[in-house]
Scaffold this motif. Sequence first.
Motif, PDB file in Angstrom:
ATOM      1  N   MET A  40     -66.443   6.435   0.613  1.00 28.45           N
ATOM      2  CA  MET A  40     -66.899   6.141  -0.748  1.00 28.45           C
ATOM      3  C   MET A  40     -68.419   6.280  -0.855  1.00 28.45           C
ATOM      4  O   MET A  40     -68.938   6.839  -1.821  1.00 28.45           O
ATOM      5  CB  MET A  40     -66.453   4.738  -1.148  1.00 28.45           C
ATOM      6  CG  MET A  40     -66.949   4.311  -2.537  1.00 28.45           C
ATOM      7  SD  MET A  40     -66.364   5.378  -3.872  1.00 28.45           S
ATOM      8  CE  MET A  40     -64.653   4.843  -3.939  1.00 28.45           C
ATOM      9  N   LEU A  41     -69.149   5.750   0.158  1.00 26.54           N
ATOM     10  CA  LEU A  41     -70.614   5.839   0.137  1.00 26.54           C
ATOM     11  C   LEU A  41     -71.064   7.293   0.153  1.00 26.54           C
ATOM     12  O   LEU A  41     -72.008   7.667  -0.558  1.00 26.54           O
ATOM     13  CB  LEU A  41     -71.196   5.091   1.341  1.00 26.54           C
ATOM     14  CG  LEU A  41     -72.729   5.092   1.457  1.00 26.54           C
ATOM     15  CD1 LEU A  41     -73.347   4.435   0.223  1.00 26.54           C
ATOM     16  CD2 LEU A  41     -73.165   4.383   2.729  1.00 26.54           C
ATOM     17  N   ARG A  42     -70.365   8.108   0.958  1.00 27.78           N
ATOM     18  CA  ARG A  42     -70.695   9.537   1.021  1.00 27.78           C
ATOM     19  C   ARG A  42     -70.527  10.184  -0.350  1.00 27.78           C
ATOM     20  O   ARG A  42     -71.372  10.973  -0.785  1.00 27.78           O
ATOM     21  CB  ARG A  42     -69.779  10.197   2.055  1.00 27.78           C
ATOM     22  CG  ARG A  42     -69.906  11.709   2.138  1.00 27.78           C
ATOM     23  CD  ARG A  42     -68.875  12.242   3.108  1.00 27.78           C
ATOM     24  NE  ARG A  42     -68.657  13.669   2.901  1.00 27.78           N
ATOM     25  CZ  ARG A  42     -67.559  14.294   3.281  1.00 27.78           C
ATOM     26  NH1 ARG A  42     -66.587  13.632   3.861  1.00 27.78           N
ATOM     27  NH2 ARG A  42     -67.423  15.583   3.080  1.00 27.78           N
TER      28      ARG A  42
ATOM     29  N   ARG B 127     -73.420  11.865  -2.893  1.00 28.75           N
ATOM     30  CA  ARG B 127     -73.318  13.219  -3.417  1.00 28.75           C
ATOM     31  C   ARG B 127     -73.466  13.226  -4.939  1.00 28.75           C
ATOM     32  O   ARG B 127     -74.100  14.115  -5.499  1.00 28.75           O
ATOM     33  CB  ARG B 127     -71.992  13.856  -2.999  1.00 28.75           C
ATOM     34  CG  ARG B 127     -71.944  14.151  -1.497  1.00 28.75           C
ATOM     35  CD  ARG B 127     -70.713  14.955  -1.109  1.00 28.75           C
ATOM     36  NE  ARG B 127     -70.712  15.177   0.339  1.00 28.75           N
ATOM     37  CZ  ARG B 127     -71.363  16.155   0.949  1.00 28.75           C
ATOM     38  NH1 ARG B 127     -72.090  16.988   0.226  1.00 28.75           N
ATOM     39  NH2 ARG B 127     -71.309  16.293   2.260  1.00 28.75           N
ATOM     40  N   TYR B 128     -72.896  12.230  -5.609  1.00 28.79           N
ATOM     41  CA  TYR B 128     -73.065  12.131  -7.057  1.00 28.79           C
ATOM     42  C   TYR B 128     -74.541  11.953  -7.416  1.00 28.79           C
ATOM     43  O   TYR B 128     -75.047  12.541  -8.372  1.00 28.79           O
ATOM     44  CB  TYR B 128     -72.260  10.955  -7.621  1.00 28.79           C
ATOM     45  CG  TYR B 128     -70.769  11.177  -7.666  1.00 28.79           C
ATOM     46  CD1 TYR B 128     -70.227  12.421  -7.944  1.00 28.79           C
ATOM     47  CD2 TYR B 128     -69.882  10.122  -7.437  1.00 28.79           C
ATOM     48  CE1 TYR B 128     -68.867  12.619  -7.990  1.00 28.79           C
ATOM     49  CE2 TYR B 128     -68.512  10.306  -7.485  1.00 28.79           C
ATOM     50  CZ  TYR B 128     -68.013  11.560  -7.760  1.00 28.79           C
ATOM     51  OH  TYR B 128     -66.657  11.749  -7.814  1.00 28.79           O
TER      52      TYR B 128
ATOM     53  N   GLU C  11     -61.230  22.309   8.900  1.00 31.21           N
ATOM     54  CA  GLU C  11     -61.526  20.983   9.451  1.00 31.21           C
ATOM     55  C   GLU C  11     -62.957  20.945   9.985  1.00 31.21           C
ATOM     56  O   GLU C  11     -63.648  19.927   9.855  1.00 31.21           O
ATOM     57  CB  GLU C  11     -60.525  20.641  10.560  1.00 31.21           C
ATOM     58  CG  GLU C  11     -59.115  20.382  10.027  1.00 31.21           C
ATOM     59  CD  GLU C  11     -58.106  20.156  11.138  1.00 31.21           C
ATOM     60  OE1 GLU C  11     -58.500  20.285  12.336  1.00 31.21           O
ATOM     61  OE2 GLU C  11     -56.943  19.868  10.833  1.00 31.21           O
ATOM     62  N   TYR C  12     -63.391  22.048  10.565  1.00 30.02           N
ATOM     63  CA  TYR C  12     -64.768  22.139  11.062  1.00 30.02           C
ATOM     64  C   TYR C  12     -65.759  22.040   9.896  1.00 30.02           C
ATOM     65  O   TYR C  12     -66.781  21.336   9.995  1.00 30.02           O
ATOM     66  CB  TYR C  12     -64.952  23.452  11.819  1.00 30.02           C
ATOM     67  CG  TYR C  12     -66.359  23.693  12.313  1.00 30.02           C
ATOM     68  CD1 TYR C  12     -66.892  22.954  13.365  1.00 30.02           C
ATOM     69  CD2 TYR C  12     -67.153  24.677  11.731  1.00 30.02           C
ATOM     70  CE1 TYR C  12     -68.184  23.188  13.825  1.00 30.02           C
ATOM     71  CE2 TYR C  12     -68.444  24.913  12.177  1.00 30.02           C
ATOM     72  CZ  TYR C  12     -68.953  24.160  13.228  1.00 30.02           C
ATOM     73  OH  TYR C  12     -70.234  24.391  13.662  1.00 30.02           O
ATOM     74  N   ILE C  13     -65.464  22.714   8.783  1.00 35.18           N
ATOM     75  CA  ILE C  13     -66.330  22.624   7.606  1.00 35.18           C
ATOM     76  C   ILE C  13     -66.355  21.200   7.067  1.00 35.18           C
ATOM     77  O   ILE C  13     -67.416  20.690   6.678  1.00 35.18           O
ATOM     78  CB  ILE C  13     -65.867  23.618   6.520  1.00 35.18           C
ATOM     79  CG1 ILE C  13     -66.225  25.039   6.940  1.00 35.18           C
ATOM     80  CG2 ILE C  13     -66.530  23.300   5.171  1.00 35.18           C
ATOM     81  CD1 ILE C  13     -65.767  26.108   5.981  1.00 35.18           C
TER      82      ILE C  13
ATOM     83  N   LYS D 143     -69.772  16.185   6.505  1.00 30.69           N
ATOM     84  CA  LYS D 143     -70.125  14.804   6.851  1.00 30.69           C
ATOM     85  C   LYS D 143     -71.478  14.740   7.556  1.00 30.69           C
ATOM     86  O   LYS D 143     -72.257  13.815   7.343  1.00 30.69           O
ATOM     87  CB  LYS D 143     -69.048  14.207   7.768  1.00 30.69           C
ATOM     88  CG  LYS D 143     -67.694  14.059   7.107  1.00 30.69           C
ATOM     89  CD  LYS D 143     -66.650  13.590   8.115  1.00 30.69           C
ATOM     90  CE  LYS D 143     -65.261  13.555   7.496  1.00 30.69           C
ATOM     91  NZ  LYS D 143     -64.227  13.205   8.505  1.00 30.69           N
ATOM     92  N   ARG D 144     -71.763  15.757   8.369  1.00 27.08           N
ATOM     93  CA  ARG D 144     -72.984  15.734   9.172  1.00 27.08           C
ATOM     94  C   ARG D 144     -74.211  16.207   8.404  1.00 27.08           C
ATOM     95  O   ARG D 144     -75.336  15.810   8.718  1.00 27.08           O
ATOM     96  CB  ARG D 144     -72.789  16.616  10.411  1.00 27.08           C
ATOM     97  CG  ARG D 144     -71.838  16.034  11.432  1.00 27.08           C
ATOM     98  CD  ARG D 144     -71.343  17.080  12.419  1.00 27.08           C
ATOM     99  NE  ARG D 144     -72.429  17.931  12.937  1.00 27.08           N
ATOM    100  CZ  ARG D 144     -72.224  19.095  13.520  1.00 27.08           C
ATOM    101  NH1 ARG D 144     -71.000  19.582  13.634  1.00 27.08           N
ATOM    102  NH2 ARG D 144     -73.246  19.789  13.987  1.00 27.08           N
ATOM    103  N   TYR D 145     -73.999  17.059   7.406  1.00 21.96           N
ATOM    104  CA  TYR D 145     -75.120  17.615   6.639  1.00 21.96           C
ATOM    105  C   TYR D 145     -75.003  17.178   5.181  1.00 21.96           C
ATOM    106  O   TYR D 145     -74.243  17.777   4.408  1.00 21.96           O
ATOM    107  CB  TYR D 145     -75.128  19.148   6.733  1.00 21.96           C
ATOM    108  CG  TYR D 145     -75.489  19.691   8.092  1.00 21.96           C
ATOM    109  CD1 TYR D 145     -76.810  20.022   8.408  1.00 21.96           C
ATOM    110  CD2 TYR D 145     -74.515  19.885   9.065  1.00 21.96           C
ATOM    111  CE1 TYR D 145     -77.146  20.528   9.655  1.00 21.96           C
ATOM    112  CE2 TYR D 145     -74.836  20.386  10.316  1.00 21.96           C
ATOM    113  CZ  TYR D 145     -76.159  20.710  10.605  1.00 21.96           C
ATOM    114  OH  TYR D 145     -76.485  21.201  11.850  1.00 21.96           O
TER     115      TYR D 145
END
Length: 355
Positions: free
Chosen positions: A1-3, A7-8, A239-241, A246-248
């Motif tokens: 949710m925080l992620r 993004r919003y 899945e890699y994307i 998540k990382r970027y």
Amino acid sequence: MLRRINRYILNFRYAFRPKKPLLVARLTLTYLKILFLKSAPLRYVDFAIDYGCNLKCEHCFATALEKKERPFINPQEFGRVAQEAMDLGAVNFSFQGGEPTMFAKLYDYIKACQPHKNLVSVTTNAVLIDEKMIHRLKKAGVDILTVSLDSGIPEEHDRFRGVVGSFDKTLNAIRLSLKMGLQVTIGATASHQNIRSEGFIRLLDLAHELGVIMFIALASPLGRWKDNQGVLLTTDDREYIDDLLKRYPLLRTDFEANYINWGCGAVKEILYLTPYGDVLACPFLHFSLGNIRKQSLKEIRDRALKYDFFKDYYKRCLAAEDRDFILKMSENNFYNPDGSPMKIEQIFDIKKKLN
């Protein structure tokens, strides 16, 4: 949710333009309607003003759409369509090609979309962009440049784009644009061959260094990649994307750009307009939903929304991940004898279901 919240917030940062109070008011009203009236407004219109280009990109899809014998829509016609789009809720107009900065009429089309009321972006390889052009783009009302880069390794990018030295020119234009107050996003294509490459990772790091959003389009077998199934992402690739997303935090697919919902926003929030007035669901779905010279944008969109794969926010990219859909498209040659793209009803049953 925080992620998702982060993004919003980042999306809002790119869209918020205090110097365009009418845009701010329209965006605010749009979100209120979505939240309280459960409305489903159009958000974004992508318009290709011409398919001519100064580069020779390996993956170019414009080669499949270019039909020089067909008449272009003029700025007056585009102005009418832009108003129809705004009546449906659109607040973002994007201009692409080909290479839009090659064409003087770009500024007439920008003016026609009422830039004081809308967020305006230009998708460009940026090779031709200099200080004078940046001044002119800003004066015309352009807010964002979406700049195409394919690798963080200069030689790799130049090879893909078919012109030596294009990487250096593009990167210099990005830095100059940021310095002069234009927002910039980077656009790249993610294929099975490149997503784990050093060049792709360097490109992610470059976007992080510059502090700009990087949008990735998922590779589709069309244009110069027609029938090249090898570029399609595998389940492991996707899945890699998702892990990269998540990382970027500055990395995006179109699925993260919607108002609220996650998934494919084609037709619901996005429409693509060819230079000939054909309305497509997106640049990578090469069949016509209608033509603006024959129907209103509302009529075209309302009919397209009756198809199940456009009605909801589909969780896979139709043009790049749904292999049954891609196969169905590839079985057709897409064009009628007059050069117009095949209509959606010539290819798909309106009741077609997707899993």
